[in-house]
Design a protein around this motif. Structure first.
Motif, PDB file in Angstrom:
ATOM      1  N   LEU A  31       0.815  -1.216   0.000  1.00  0.00           N
ATOM      2  CA  LEU A  31       0.000   0.000   0.000  1.00  0.00           C
ATOM      3  C   LEU A  31       0.850   1.268   0.000  1.00  0.00           C
ATOM      4  CD1 LEU A  31      -2.776  -1.036   2.558  1.00  0.00           C
ATOM      5  CD2 LEU A  31      -2.912  -1.015   0.066  1.00  0.00           C
ATOM      6  N   ALA A  32       1.985   1.247   0.667  1.00  0.00           N
ATOM      7  CA  ALA A  32       2.860   2.426   0.700  1.00  0.00           C
ATOM      8  C   ALA A  32       3.696   2.502  -0.573  1.00  0.00           C
ATOM      9  CB  ALA A  32       3.764   2.380   1.918  1.00  0.00           C
ATOM     10  N   THR A  33       4.068   3.713  -0.966  1.00  0.00           N
ATOM     11  CA  THR A  33       4.836   3.925  -2.196  1.00  0.00           C
ATOM     12  C   THR A  33       6.080   4.763  -1.899  1.00  0.00           C
ATOM     13  OG1 THR A  33       3.490   5.880  -2.727  1.00  0.00           O
ATOM     14  CG2 THR A  33       2.806   3.769  -3.676  1.00  0.00           C
ATOM     15  N   ARG A  34       7.065   4.617  -2.749  1.00  0.00           N
ATOM     16  CA  ARG A  34       8.280   5.452  -2.658  1.00  0.00           C
ATOM     17  C   ARG A  34       7.976   6.837  -3.199  1.00  0.00           C
ATOM     18  NH1 ARG A  34      13.294   2.651  -3.173  1.00  0.00           N
ATOM     19  NH2 ARG A  34      14.250   4.678  -3.588  1.00  0.00           N
ATOM     20  N   ASN A  35       8.550   7.867  -2.594  1.00  0.00           N
ATOM     21  CA  ASN A  35       8.423   9.240  -3.080  1.00  0.00           C
ATOM     22  C   ASN A  35       9.787   9.688  -3.573  1.00  0.00           C
ATOM     23  OD1 ASN A  35       8.076  12.071  -3.381  1.00  0.00           O
ATOM     24  ND2 ASN A  35       6.372  12.013  -1.924  1.00  0.00           N
ATOM     25  N   LEU A  36      10.031   9.524  -4.866  1.00  0.00           N
ATOM     26  CA  LEU A  36      11.344   9.828  -5.431  1.00  0.00           C
ATOM     27  C   LEU A  36      11.614  11.326  -5.463  1.00  0.00           C
ATOM     28  CD1 LEU A  36      11.373   7.282  -8.406  1.00  0.00           C
ATOM     29  CD2 LEU A  36      12.276   6.999  -6.101  1.00  0.00           C
ATOM     30  N   ALA A  37      10.573  12.136  -5.635  1.00  0.00           N
ATOM     31  CA  ALA A  37      10.770  13.591  -5.682  1.00  0.00           C
ATOM     32  C   ALA A  37      11.296  14.100  -4.344  1.00  0.00           C
ATOM     33  CB  ALA A  37       9.453  14.286  -6.039  1.00  0.00           C
ATOM     34  N   VAL A  38      10.733  13.614  -3.242  1.00  0.00           N
ATOM     35  CA  VAL A  38      11.200  14.025  -1.917  1.00  0.00           C
ATOM     36  C   VAL A  38      12.623  13.525  -1.675  1.00  0.00           C
ATOM     37  CG1 VAL A  38      10.813  13.748   0.556  1.00  0.00           C
ATOM     38  CG2 VAL A  38       8.892  14.175  -0.962  1.00  0.00           C
ATOM     39  N   GLU A  39      12.932  12.313  -2.121  1.00  0.00           N
ATOM     40  CA  GLU A  39      14.284  11.781  -1.949  1.00  0.00           C
ATOM     41  C   GLU A  39      15.312  12.667  -2.642  1.00  0.00           C
ATOM     42  OE1 GLU A  39      14.465   7.750  -3.191  1.00  0.00           O
ATOM     43  OE2 GLU A  39      12.825   7.098  -1.892  1.00  0.00           O
ATOM     44  N   LYS A  40      14.999  13.121  -3.871  1.00  0.00           N
ATOM     45  CA  LYS A  40      15.931  14.002  -4.596  1.00  0.00           C
ATOM     46  C   LYS A  40      16.022  15.369  -3.944  1.00  0.00           C
ATOM     47  CE  LYS A  40      15.278  11.717  -9.066  1.00  0.00           C
ATOM     48  NZ  LYS A  40      14.823  11.862 -10.472  1.00  0.00           N
ATOM     49  N   ALA A  41      14.876  15.893  -3.479  1.00  0.00           N
ATOM     50  CA  ALA A  41      14.902  17.211  -2.830  1.00  0.00           C
ATOM     51  C   ALA A  41      15.709  17.169  -1.543  1.00  0.00           C
ATOM     52  CB  ALA A  41      13.472  17.672  -2.553  1.00  0.00           C
ATOM     53  N   VAL A  42      15.534  16.136  -0.755  1.00  0.00           N
ATOM     54  CA  VAL A  42      16.275  16.012   0.504  1.00  0.00           C
ATOM     55  C   VAL A  42      17.764  15.844   0.252  1.00  0.00           C
ATOM     56  CG1 VAL A  42      16.617  14.552   2.534  1.00  0.00           C
ATOM     57  CG2 VAL A  42      14.318  15.131   1.806  1.00  0.00           C
ATOM     58  N   SER A  43      18.118  15.137  -0.825  1.00  0.00           N
ATOM     59  CA  SER A  43      19.537  14.917  -1.122  1.00  0.00           C
ATOM     60  C   SER A  43      20.253  16.207  -1.489  1.00  0.00           C
ATOM     61  CB  SER A  43      19.685  13.903  -2.259  1.00  0.00           C
ATOM     62  OG  SER A  43      19.176  14.437  -3.471  1.00  0.00           O
ATOM     63  N   GLU A  44      19.515  17.242  -1.915  1.00  0.00           N
ATOM     64  CA  GLU A  44      20.135  18.519  -2.264  1.00  0.00           C
ATOM     65  C   GLU A  44      20.183  19.493  -1.103  1.00  0.00           C
ATOM     66  OE1 GLU A  44      21.658  19.175  -4.997  1.00  0.00           O
ATOM     67  OE2 GLU A  44      21.126  17.288  -5.986  1.00  0.00           O
ATOM     68  N   LEU A  45      19.486  19.211  -0.020  1.00  0.00           N
ATOM     69  CA  LEU A  45      19.514  20.112   1.135  1.00  0.00           C
ATOM     70  C   LEU A  45      20.868  20.021   1.837  1.00  0.00           C
ATOM     71  CD1 LEU A  45      15.987  19.602   2.722  1.00  0.00           C
ATOM     72  CD2 LEU A  45      16.797  21.567   1.433  1.00  0.00           C
ATOM     73  N   PRO A  46      21.366  21.133   2.364  1.00  0.00           N
ATOM     74  CA  PRO A  46      22.675  21.095   3.040  1.00  0.00           C
ATOM     75  C   PRO A  46      22.595  20.451   4.408  1.00  0.00           C
ATOM     76  CG  PRO A  46      21.733  23.291   3.182  1.00  0.00           C
ATOM     77  CD  PRO A  46      20.794  22.490   2.324  1.00  0.00           C
ATOM     78  N   ALA A  47      23.693  19.834   4.783  1.00  0.00           N
ATOM     79  CA  ALA A  47      23.827  19.234   6.117  1.00  0.00           C
ATOM     80  C   ALA A  47      25.252  19.450   6.595  1.00  0.00           C
ATOM     81  CB  ALA A  47      23.493  17.742   6.081  1.00  0.00           C
ATOM     82  N   GLU A  48      25.421  19.560   7.895  1.00  0.00           N
ATOM     83  CA  GLU A  48      26.732  19.831   8.476  1.00  0.00           C
ATOM     84  C   GLU A  48      27.576  18.565   8.541  1.00  0.00           C
ATOM     85  OE1 GLU A  48      26.704  21.713  12.222  1.00  0.00           O
ATOM     86  OE2 GLU A  48      25.929  23.616  11.473  1.00  0.00           O
ATOM     87  N   CYS A  49      28.849  18.719   8.206  1.00  0.00           N
ATOM     88  CA  CYS A  49      29.800  17.623   8.380  1.00  0.00           C
ATOM     89  C   CYS A  49      30.021  17.425   9.878  1.00  0.00           C
ATOM     90  CB  CYS A  49      31.114  17.947   7.674  1.00  0.00           C
ATOM     91  SG  CYS A  49      32.452  16.788   8.026  1.00  0.00           S
ATOM     92  N   GLN A  50      29.993  16.198  10.319  1.00  0.00           N
ATOM     93  CA  GLN A  50      30.133  15.905  11.745  1.00  0.00           C
ATOM     94  C   GLN A  50      31.545  16.167  12.261  1.00  0.00           C
ATOM     95  OE1 GLN A  50      29.889  11.713  12.723  1.00  0.00           O
ATOM     96  NE2 GLN A  50      30.353  11.134  10.596  1.00  0.00           N
ATOM     97  N   PHE A  51      32.493  16.378  11.356  1.00  0.00           N
ATOM     98  CA  PHE A  51      33.881  16.592  11.773  1.00  0.00           C
ATOM     99  C   PHE A  51      34.301  18.056  11.686  1.00  0.00           C
ATOM    100  CE2 PHE A  51      33.894  12.260   9.756  1.00  0.00           C
ATOM    101  CZ  PHE A  51      33.829  11.580  10.956  1.00  0.00           C
ATOM    102  N   CYS A  52      34.049  18.707  10.540  1.00  0.00           N
ATOM    103  CA  CYS A  52      34.509  20.092  10.356  1.00  0.00           C
ATOM    104  C   CYS A  52      33.405  21.119  10.545  1.00  0.00           C
ATOM    105  CB  CYS A  52      35.148  20.265   8.984  1.00  0.00           C
ATOM    106  SG  CYS A  52      34.005  20.049   7.599  1.00  0.00           S
ATOM    107  N   GLY A  53      32.137  20.710  10.534  1.00  0.00           N
ATOM    108  CA  GLY A  53      31.037  21.637  10.745  1.00  0.00           C
ATOM    109  C   GLY A  53      30.613  22.394   9.512  1.00  0.00           C
ATOM    110  N   GLN A  54      31.291  22.209   8.366  1.00  0.00           N
ATOM    111  CA  GLN A  54      30.904  22.876   7.136  1.00  0.00           C
ATOM    112  C   GLN A  54      29.667  22.202   6.544  1.00  0.00           C
ATOM    113  OE1 GLN A  54      32.331  25.670   6.015  1.00  0.00           O
ATOM    114  NE2 GLN A  54      33.771  25.641   7.741  1.00  0.00           N
TER     115      GLN A  54
END
Length: 407
Positions: free
Chosen positions: A166-189
């Motif tokens: 019944l549940a489906t994959r949401n590929l658009a959200v997966e691509k959008a999330v992959s482009e959002l910035p996230a901090e490196c756990q080591f350098c903080g950039q």
């Protein structure tokens, strides 16, 4: 040499040598001009650059310029203010852009987050029929909990039924999330999420690394940019064999354990009687007051006998849905009594129809007329997340390798 007292326009008295230029103050209706003249005269007196002759000109200068001085000073003040505003404008615009970007990222993060853990998904994204998002880990956890409690899995937001079909994959959200910035756990950039893993593993200068002489016992661990300087000063390459012997012995024991598993597998493959069976574990419930979950395969033939595999969750622990630490144990049961004692070696593999991640581990048990069931052995899964993935599936596909030694 005497001293004269100078009375300034700010009602403060200063002693000035007679050899120093005379100080003359005059009344100017504009306050800014007074402050400007006072500042210039103080700079000249401190620096000692003004002579009495040159100062004489300053006595007559105000008379000729006093009428136009206020306008000049006001014009200069306006120009300086305009320059200051012009210099601050690009900074303000850049700050506004950064604030807008940060607000947009925060808003997108709140919209695209998982409905269960409230975090941005790192892998696959599933959605219910009403569009509520769940990350792959939480989705399988919901299905696993429903399997354990013998209930129907539902969306945590709208309570609509969810399942693999019944549940489906949401590929658009997966691509959008992959482009959002996230901090490196080591350098903080901040880096896009689709390139963050590569940055943390290969590119980040702050990522922790080990000294190349750790095989000799060096326990140093630090940022990547310091490893070269450490290795130049590391003392372990100069140690004697006696100093590094204990560490090398531990490594030899670890390597021997790994080779032991490999040798066991090769030994089973060299048996005269060996079989491979592709099986399916299906969920069932006990007849007790509290129905407990267990898995069982259909009967299958191997080595001339009828067999069954049973599996259970957390060794029949009470309320396993309340714990996050989950594991599966299984046993091999012979359904037809053996005519003579036999030692059976068996191992669970992923197989061609399953996606189970399981480590190689050989189990063995001696079956006879009185012992037809082996003890429960732990299914060598890497972590609880893999166990949840198996529980979330309707059936568990795997391959069983068996080899027999007849006594």
């Amino acid at each position: 040499m005497g001293k004269v007292q100078v009375l300034t326009c700010f009602n403060a008295k200063y002693d000035v040598d007679e050899t120093s230029p005379n100080v003359w103050f005059y009344a100017i209706p504009n306050k800014a001009m007074v402050e400007l003249r006072w500042t210039r005269l103080c700079e000249q007196l401190i620096g000692g650059k003004q002579t009495s002759a040159s100062f004489a000109g300053t006595m007559t200068e105000p008379a000729t310029t006093s009428s136009g001085a206020p306008a000049v000073v006001e014009k200069r003040c306006e120009e300086s203010k305009e320059d200051e505003v012009a210099s601050k404008k690009p900074k303000l615009e850049s700050c506004d852009r950064e604030d807008t970007d940060n607000k947009l990222e925060a808003r997108l993060g709140g919209i695209l987050c998982c409905a269960v853990c409230l975090d941005l998904p790192r892998s696959a994204v599933y959605q219910c029929s009403n569009g509520h998002l769940m990350c792959a880990g939480c989705f399988t956890h919901l299905l696993a909990d429903a399997r354990i409690r013998d209930e129907t899995a539902t969306c945590p937001n709208c309570r609509v039924e969810i399942s693999r079909s019944l549940a489906t994959r949401n590929l658009a959200v997966e691509k959008a999330v992959s482009e959002l910035p996230a901090e490196c756990q080591f350098c903080g950039q901040k880096y896009p999420r689709n390139s963050l893993d590569r940055h943390e593993v290969d590119l980040c200068e702050e990522r922790p690394v080990r000294c190349q002489y750790n095989i000799l016992g060096c326990g140093w661990r630090g940022p990547h940019h310091d490893v070269s300087s450490h290795e130049q000063q590391c003392q372990h390459p100069t140690h004697t064999g006696a100093q590094v012997f204990s560490h090398l012995q531990k490594q030899a024991e670890t390597a021997e354990e790994s080779s032991k598993t490999f040798n066991q597998i090769m030994s089973v493959l060299s048996f005269e009687k060996i079989t491979f069976n592709d099986l399916q574990l299906k969920p069932y419930r006990t007849d007790e007051f509290i129905h407990k979950l267990f898995y069982e395969t259909s009967r299958f033939s191997a080595l001339g006998y009828q067999w069954v595999i049973k599996a259970r969750l957390n060794d029949n622990q009470k309320d396993p849905h309340l714990t996050c630490n989950r594991y599966i144990t299984y046993q091999l049961i012979v359904k037809s009594k053996p005519s003579s004692p036999m030692v059976v070696h068996f191992m669970v593999l992923r197989g061609p129809f399953g996606d189970m991640r399981v480590d190689p581990h050989i189990c063995q048990f001696e079956f006879n007329e009185n012992s037809t069931e082996s003890p429960f052995f732990a299914l060598p899964l890497p972590d609880s997340a893999e166990c949840n993935k198996l529980l979330a599936a309707r059936i568990i596909d795997f391959r069983l390798m068996m080899g027999m030694v007849t006594k």
